[in-house]
Design a protein around this motif. Structure first.
Motif, short mmCIF file in Angstrom:
data_model
loop_
_atom_site.label_atom_id
_atom_site.label_comp_id
_atom_site.label_asym_id
_atom_site.label_seq_id
_atom_site.Cartn_x
_atom_site.Cartn_y
_atom_site.Cartn_z
N GLN A 5 35.27 19.44 46.93
CA GLN A 5 34.91 18.26 46.14
C GLN A 5 36.12 17.64 45.46
O GLN A 5 36.02 16.58 44.85
CB GLN A 5 33.87 18.64 45.07
N LEU B 9 31.82 19.67 36.54
CA LEU B 9 32.06 18.44 37.30
C LEU B 9 32.19 17.25 36.37
O LEU B 9 31.50 17.16 35.35
CB LEU B 9 30.91 18.18 38.28
N VAL C 22 28.60 13.14 43.20
CA VAL C 22 28.57 14.18 44.23
C VAL C 22 27.65 15.33 43.82
O VAL C 22 27.44 16.26 44.60
CB VAL C 22 29.99 14.74 44.49
N LEU D 103 25.90 18.18 46.21
CA LEU D 103 26.57 19.47 46.06
C LEU D 103 25.58 20.59 45.77
O LEU D 103 25.61 21.65 46.42
CB LEU D 103 27.62 19.39 44.96
#
Length: 229
Positions: free
Chosen positions: A64, A104, A109, A113
């Motif tokens: 990522q 994060l 995402v 994810l």
């Protein structure tokens, strides 16, 4: 007369007020926990499966890029499970577990994810826990609003007496409420959990960030010009 108000006189009356600042803002961080498990009758094979699954989780998180700001392995364990029958300590199986936490900053995402992580073999995902950065501007803004309210409240009291504020004597921080629930060390009992086994191509989850409430409180003490009572 307390020491705090020892210098209050008819020529320099004082007013003490409390001010509060409150903000509802979008979160800046999302924390998730990933638990990887393995079980088998052979210790070496169970450990190999655990290592492979842990590597899959780490590879997916690292893929990522900058969206994952923090990646940590919390704990690792592998232990024998003894059979319930028989007099001897006979090992029935070996169970292993690895815990990984990730933080994060890019929520675009996140849904895909957690879906891909939950789709991995014997892997569960907990979270997300929404939060603000420790140095978020929202905290400073909440403090500014608290001071502004304290001044306005003190001025309103002075105006009610037909006078005005003269000077600030004291300003103290009464507290700052930081939003967000810290992620527990043990993921059991987490608010949201995702798990899937061999479900194939699963559509990404639609995860809406939870707004964060920041509050700050101050206590301020002012002198007033003598009112004409």
């Amino acid at each position: 007369m307390t020491q705090e108000h020892a210098h209050a006189t008819p020529e320099a009356p004082q007013v003490t007020v409390r001010g509060e600042g409150r903000l509802d803002v979008d979160p800046e961080l999302a924390r998730i926990g990933v638990t990887v498990t393995a079980r088998g009758t052979d210790r070496t094979a169970a450990l190999a499966d655990l290592t492979r699954r842990n590597a899959q989780v780490l590879d997916l998180l690292k893929a990522q890029g900058d969206a994952v700001s923090t990646l940590e392995t919390g704990s690792f364990s592998i232990a024998p499970e003894l059979g319930r029958r028989g007099r001897g300590e006979r090992v029935q199986a070996y169970r292993g577990r690895v815990r990984v936490t990730a933080e994060l900053t890019d929520f675009t995402v996140l849904g895909e994810l957690v879906t891909r992580l939950a789709d991995l073999e014997l892997t569960s995902v907990d979270g997300p826990w929404w939060a603000l950065r420790p140095d978020s501007p929202a905290y400073a803004e909440a403090r500014r609003l608290a001071v502004t309210e304290a001044v306005a409240r003190a001025r309103a009291y002075a105006e009610a007496l037909g006078t005005s504020l003269a000077s600030l004597l004291e300003l103290s921080d009464a507290g700052l409420a930081r939003p967000g629930i810290p992620m527990p060390r043990d993921f059991a009992g987490a608010p949201v959990a995702f798990a899937a086994e061999g479900v194939g191509e699963t559509p990404p989850l639609d995860l809406e960030p939870q707004r964060q409430t920041v509050t700050a409180e101050v206590v301020a003490r002012f002198t007033m010009r003598p009112p004409a009572l």
